[in-house]
Write an enzyme that holds these catalytic residues in place. Structure first.
Site, PDB file in Angstrom:
ATOM      1  N   ARG A 178      -3.664   4.269  -7.913  1.00  0.00           N
ATOM      2  CA  ARG A 178      -4.305   3.893  -6.650  1.00  0.00           C
ATOM      3  C   ARG A 178      -5.642   3.187  -6.886  1.00  0.00           C
ATOM      4  O   ARG A 178      -6.093   2.406  -6.052  1.00  0.00           O
ATOM      5  CB  ARG A 178      -4.472   5.128  -5.752  1.00  0.00           C
ATOM      6  CG  ARG A 178      -4.957   4.774  -4.362  1.00  0.00           C
ATOM      7  CD  ARG A 178      -4.745   5.870  -3.348  1.00  0.00           C
ATOM      8  NE  ARG A 178      -5.307   5.495  -2.069  1.00  0.00           N
ATOM      9  CZ  ARG A 178      -5.156   6.160  -0.943  1.00  0.00           C
ATOM     10  NH1 ARG A 178      -4.434   7.258  -0.922  1.00  0.00           N
ATOM     11  NH2 ARG A 178      -5.711   5.742   0.180  1.00  0.00           N
ATOM     12  N   HIS A 206     -17.876  -6.400   4.342  1.00  0.00           N
ATOM     13  CA  HIS A 206     -17.200  -5.778   3.200  1.00  0.00           C
ATOM     14  C   HIS A 206     -16.180  -6.744   2.571  1.00  0.00           C
ATOM     15  O   HIS A 206     -16.179  -6.964   1.363  1.00  0.00           O
ATOM     16  CB  HIS A 206     -16.517  -4.494   3.667  1.00  0.00           C
ATOM     17  CG  HIS A 206     -15.679  -3.825   2.631  1.00  0.00           C
ATOM     18  ND1 HIS A 206     -16.228  -3.152   1.562  1.00  0.00           N
ATOM     19  CD2 HIS A 206     -14.333  -3.737   2.492  1.00  0.00           C
ATOM     20  CE1 HIS A 206     -15.249  -2.670   0.808  1.00  0.00           C
ATOM     21  NE2 HIS A 206     -14.094  -3.014   1.349  1.00  0.00           N
ATOM     22  N   LYS A 230       0.842  -1.203   0.000  1.00  0.00           N
ATOM     23  CA  LYS A 230       0.000   0.000   0.000  1.00  0.00           C
ATOM     24  C   LYS A 230       0.877   1.253   0.000  1.00  0.00           C
ATOM     25  O   LYS A 230       0.565   2.247  -0.673  1.00  0.00           O
ATOM     26  CB  LYS A 230      -0.959   0.003   1.187  1.00  0.00           C
ATOM     27  CG  LYS A 230      -1.874   1.218   1.152  1.00  0.00           C
ATOM     28  CD  LYS A 230      -3.291   0.979   1.526  1.00  0.00           C
ATOM     29  CE  LYS A 230      -4.137   2.211   1.205  1.00  0.00           C
ATOM     30  NZ  LYS A 230      -5.460   2.179   1.762  1.00  0.00           N
ATOM     31  N   HIS A 246     -13.688  -4.527  -5.882  1.00  0.00           N
ATOM     32  CA  HIS A 246     -14.594  -3.648  -5.149  1.00  0.00           C
ATOM     33  C   HIS A 246     -15.812  -3.202  -5.956  1.00  0.00           C
ATOM     34  O   HIS A 246     -16.847  -2.901  -5.383  1.00  0.00           O
ATOM     35  CB  HIS A 246     -13.848  -2.427  -4.612  1.00  0.00           C
ATOM     36  CG  HIS A 246     -12.994  -2.739  -3.410  1.00  0.00           C
ATOM     37  ND1 HIS A 246     -11.946  -3.642  -3.454  1.00  0.00           N
ATOM     38  CD2 HIS A 246     -13.038  -2.304  -2.117  1.00  0.00           C
ATOM     39  CE1 HIS A 246     -11.383  -3.733  -2.254  1.00  0.00           C
ATOM     40  NE2 HIS A 246     -12.029  -2.927  -1.430  1.00  0.00           N
TER      41      HIS A 246
HETATM   42  P1  NAD Z   1     -15.263  -1.852  11.821  1.00  0.00           P
HETATM   43  O1  NAD Z   1     -14.485  -0.666  12.142  1.00  0.00           O
HETATM   44  O2  NAD Z   1     -16.749  -1.741  11.861  1.00  0.00           O
HETATM   45  O3  NAD Z   1     -14.817  -3.050  12.764  1.00  0.00           O
HETATM   46  C1  NAD Z   1     -15.454  -4.306  12.652  1.00  0.00           C
HETATM   47  C2  NAD Z   1     -15.973  -4.782  14.016  1.00  0.00           C
HETATM   48  O4  NAD Z   1     -14.884  -5.231  14.812  1.00  0.00           O
HETATM   49  C3  NAD Z   1     -16.653  -3.689  14.824  1.00  0.00           C
HETATM   50  O5  NAD Z   1     -17.726  -4.247  15.540  1.00  0.00           O
HETATM   51  C4  NAD Z   1     -15.549  -3.263  15.787  1.00  0.00           C
HETATM   52  O6  NAD Z   1     -16.028  -2.650  16.952  1.00  0.00           O
HETATM   53  C5  NAD Z   1     -14.918  -4.578  16.088  1.00  0.00           C
HETATM   54  N1  NAD Z   1     -13.529  -4.525  16.529  1.00  0.00           N
HETATM   55  C6  NAD Z   1     -12.551  -3.716  16.058  1.00  0.00           C
HETATM   56  N2  NAD Z   1     -11.383  -4.063  16.584  1.00  0.00           N
HETATM   57  C7  NAD Z   1     -11.618  -5.088  17.434  1.00  0.00           C
HETATM   58  C8  NAD Z   1     -10.792  -5.887  18.253  1.00  0.00           C
HETATM   59  N3  NAD Z   1      -9.471  -5.753  18.254  1.00  0.00           N
HETATM   60  N4  NAD Z   1     -11.365  -6.848  18.999  1.00  0.00           N
HETATM   61  C9  NAD Z   1     -12.715  -7.053  18.940  1.00  0.00           C
HETATM   62  N5  NAD Z   1     -13.546  -6.345  18.163  1.00  0.00           N
HETATM   63  C10 NAD Z   1     -12.984  -5.380  17.410  1.00  0.00           C
HETATM   64  O7  NAD Z   1     -14.906  -2.423  10.366  1.00  0.00           O
HETATM   65  P2  NAD Z   1     -13.539  -2.546   9.554  1.00  0.00           P
HETATM   66  O8  NAD Z   1     -13.710  -3.748   8.729  1.00  0.00           O
HETATM   67  O9  NAD Z   1     -12.347  -2.390  10.403  1.00  0.00           O
HETATM   68  O10 NAD Z   1     -13.574  -1.249   8.622  1.00  0.00           O
HETATM   69  C11 NAD Z   1     -14.612  -1.019   7.711  1.00  0.00           C
HETATM   70  C12 NAD Z   1     -14.664   0.464   7.437  1.00  0.00           C
HETATM   71  O11 NAD Z   1     -13.410   0.866   6.905  1.00  0.00           O
HETATM   72  C13 NAD Z   1     -15.722   0.869   6.433  1.00  0.00           C
HETATM   73  O12 NAD Z   1     -16.393   1.989   6.914  1.00  0.00           O
HETATM   74  C14 NAD Z   1     -14.914   1.204   5.189  1.00  0.00           C
HETATM   75  O13 NAD Z   1     -15.532   2.197   4.402  1.00  0.00           O
HETATM   76  C15 NAD Z   1     -13.632   1.687   5.781  1.00  0.00           C
HETATM   77  N6  NAD Z   1     -12.467   1.528   4.884  1.00  0.00           N
HETATM   78  C16 NAD Z   1     -11.675   2.597   4.699  1.00  0.00           C
HETATM   79  C17 NAD Z   1     -10.555   2.501   3.894  1.00  0.00           C
HETATM   80  C18 NAD Z   1      -9.655   3.677   3.732  1.00  0.00           C
HETATM   81  O14 NAD Z   1      -8.734   3.616   2.896  1.00  0.00           O
HETATM   82  N7  NAD Z   1      -9.838   4.727   4.502  1.00  0.00           N
HETATM   83  C19 NAD Z   1     -10.225   1.285   3.282  1.00  0.00           C
HETATM   84  C20 NAD Z   1     -11.061   0.196   3.515  1.00  0.00           C
HETATM   85  C21 NAD Z   1     -12.181   0.327   4.329  1.00  0.00           C
HETATM   86  N1  GLY Z   2      -8.774   1.288   0.185  1.00  0.00           N
HETATM   87  C1  GLY Z   2      -8.399   1.806  -1.068  1.00  0.00           C
HETATM   88  C2  GLY Z   2      -7.489   2.968  -0.968  1.00  0.00           C
HETATM   89  O1  GLY Z   2      -6.998   3.297   0.077  1.00  0.00           O
HETATM   90  O2  GLY Z   2      -7.265   3.611  -1.959  1.00  0.00           O
END
Ligand code: NAD
Ligand code: GLY
Length: 359
Positions: free
Chosen positions: A238, A262, A224, A245
């Site tokens: 990127r 996701h 990344k 996706h």
């Molecule tokens: P999330 O943040 O909802 O976490 C998933 C679940 O795991 C939640 O219930 C959370 O409370 C729980 N959790 C987190 N850490 C934990 C731990 N260590 N122990 C127990 N439970 C824990 O979901 P995610 O999959 O981390 O992220 C998804 C989000 O990220 C989406 O909103 C997506 O749009 C975003 N995203 C952003 C980017 C970016 O480049 N900014 C890239 C991919 C995804």
């Molecule tokens: N998750 C895709 C990006 O960061 O561009």
């Protein structure tokens, strides 16, 4: 412990990766010498890890804001609560926001940090596999709008990322597996050696062997880092990170995220994209099989679940923001480890690939 540098000139920052980093004061302290500190977390992660962080901060004064857990709270209301808290704290431009949680907290916390006083320092402390290998690195911050996911946001880089792989031990198994879809993604689209390494380490990855997990996260972050350094604002390369996706977002538009995480939707999307690439003669026969075998070994789905089908998925994908002027823009494979942006797939070819993945 591994450190990967994200090289973006004066916006460069290190990503520290490994177990027990939450309690490693030496990493943290240089970033916390001035200003107020606000920790933003949620009501699942805070009970598990906030105390560790507070112990590390020691006598450095800080406040914590605990938001409700879930994608449905990645909203303007919760973002406003973060800003209100910073105002109540009388935080100045030298304040630091620490986002402790998965991608939801990281995206929302990062967006609040980007907006408060036109930008304060923030530190990402990703606690899901998905956030450690993807969301916390690269500076995409956002909240959802009723009209669309991540519709409101900005590019704003953190000052530091601390990926404590020890926190993954409490992650529900399904969330861990969903994160593995993004790991497979890096191998498939840009790193053949990583893909082969994943194939050879399925048991230790599934069993969360600490050293293997640290290596896996590091290798993803290195990939990344390369992409982000070359194309911070997604004007070209990127977009390759969106492999799988477009189909995944299509499933989301259909409402499949009631049913699929996701990463699970992305796994299905990668299977379809690989099948399509193969059927179009862009990559060698057997590529789809290799990808689906690896995804299945990690317990991930590789075909579209009922009640969704090819027609409804195609229709839903028409709303994808990566399409431009009616052309379907997809990330397809030339081989394992080599992807391209492609606009040459007819709807019929896409439909066939979806159907074939389900047969
Ligand atoms: P999330 O943040 O909802 O976490 C998933 C679940 O795991 C939640 O219930 C959370 O409370 C729980 N959790 C987190 N850490 C934990 C731990 N260590 N122990 C127990 N439970 C824990 O979901 P995610 O999959 O981390 O992220 C998804 C989000 O990220 C989406 O909103 C997506 O749009 C975003 N995203 C952003 C980017 C970016 O480049 N900014 C890239 C991919 C995804
Ligand atoms: N998750 C895709 C990006 O960061 O561009």
């Amino acid at each position: 412990m591994p450190v990967v540098d994200i090289q973006l000139g004066d916006r460069s920052y290190p990503v520290h990766i490994g177990p027990d980093l939450l309690v490693d004061g030496n990493i943290w302290k240089p970033y916390l010498s001035t200003g107020n500190i606000l920790i933003v977390s949620n009501d699942t992660v805070a009970p598990l890890y906030l105390d560790d962080l507070l112990i590390t901060l020691g006598d450095i004064p800080s406040e914590a804001l605990i938001l409700p857990d879930g994608e449905k709270f990645k909203t303007m209301d919760q973002w406003s609560r973060v800003l209100d808290t910073l105002v109540e704290m009388r935080a100045g431009r030298d304040a630091t926001l620490i986002a402790l949680g998965g991608g939801v907290i990281g995206d929302l916390g990062g967006f609040a940090a980007a907006c408060y006083m036109r930008g304060i320092r923030y530190i990402q402390v990703p606690t899901t596999l998905l956030a450690q290998v993807d969301a916390s690195v690269g500076g995409k911050t956002a909240i959802n709008h009723p009209a669309g996911k991540n519709l409101v946001g900005t590019f704003y880089q953190p000052a530091l990322v601390i990926a404590d792989t020890g926190t993954l031990s409490t992650l529900p198994g399904r969330e861990y597996r969903a994160g593995l879809a993004e790991v497979v993604k890096y191998g498939a689209l840009m790193d053949n050696d990583l893909f082969t390494w994943l194939e050879s380490n399925i048991d230790s990855i599934a069993g969360q062997d600490p050293e293997t997990v640290t290596t896996m996260v590091r290798r993803c972050v290195e990939n990344k880092a390369q992409v982000v350094a070359a194309d911070e604002r997604e004007s070209g390369r990127r977009a390759l990170l969106n492999f799988g996706h477009s189909f995944g977002h299509g499933l989301e538009v259909l409402g499949a995220f009631e049913q699929l995480l996701h990463g699970e939707a992305v796994a299905i999307g990668m299977a379809i994209a690989a099948r399509l690439s193969e059927q179009r003669g862009l990559c060698a026969p057997g590529t789809h099989q290799r990808i689906t075998t690896l995804l299945a070994a990690f317990g991930l789905p590789t075909s579209v679940p009922e009640p969704f089908d090819a027609s409804s998925l195609l229709e839903a994908m028409s709303l994808d923001k990566k399409n431009s002027s009616g052309t379907r823009r997809l990330i397809l494979l030339e081989s394992i480890g080599q992807a391209r942006i492609d606009t040459g797939s007819s709807d019929e070819a896409i439909r066939q690939a979806i159907v074939d993945c389900n047969s």
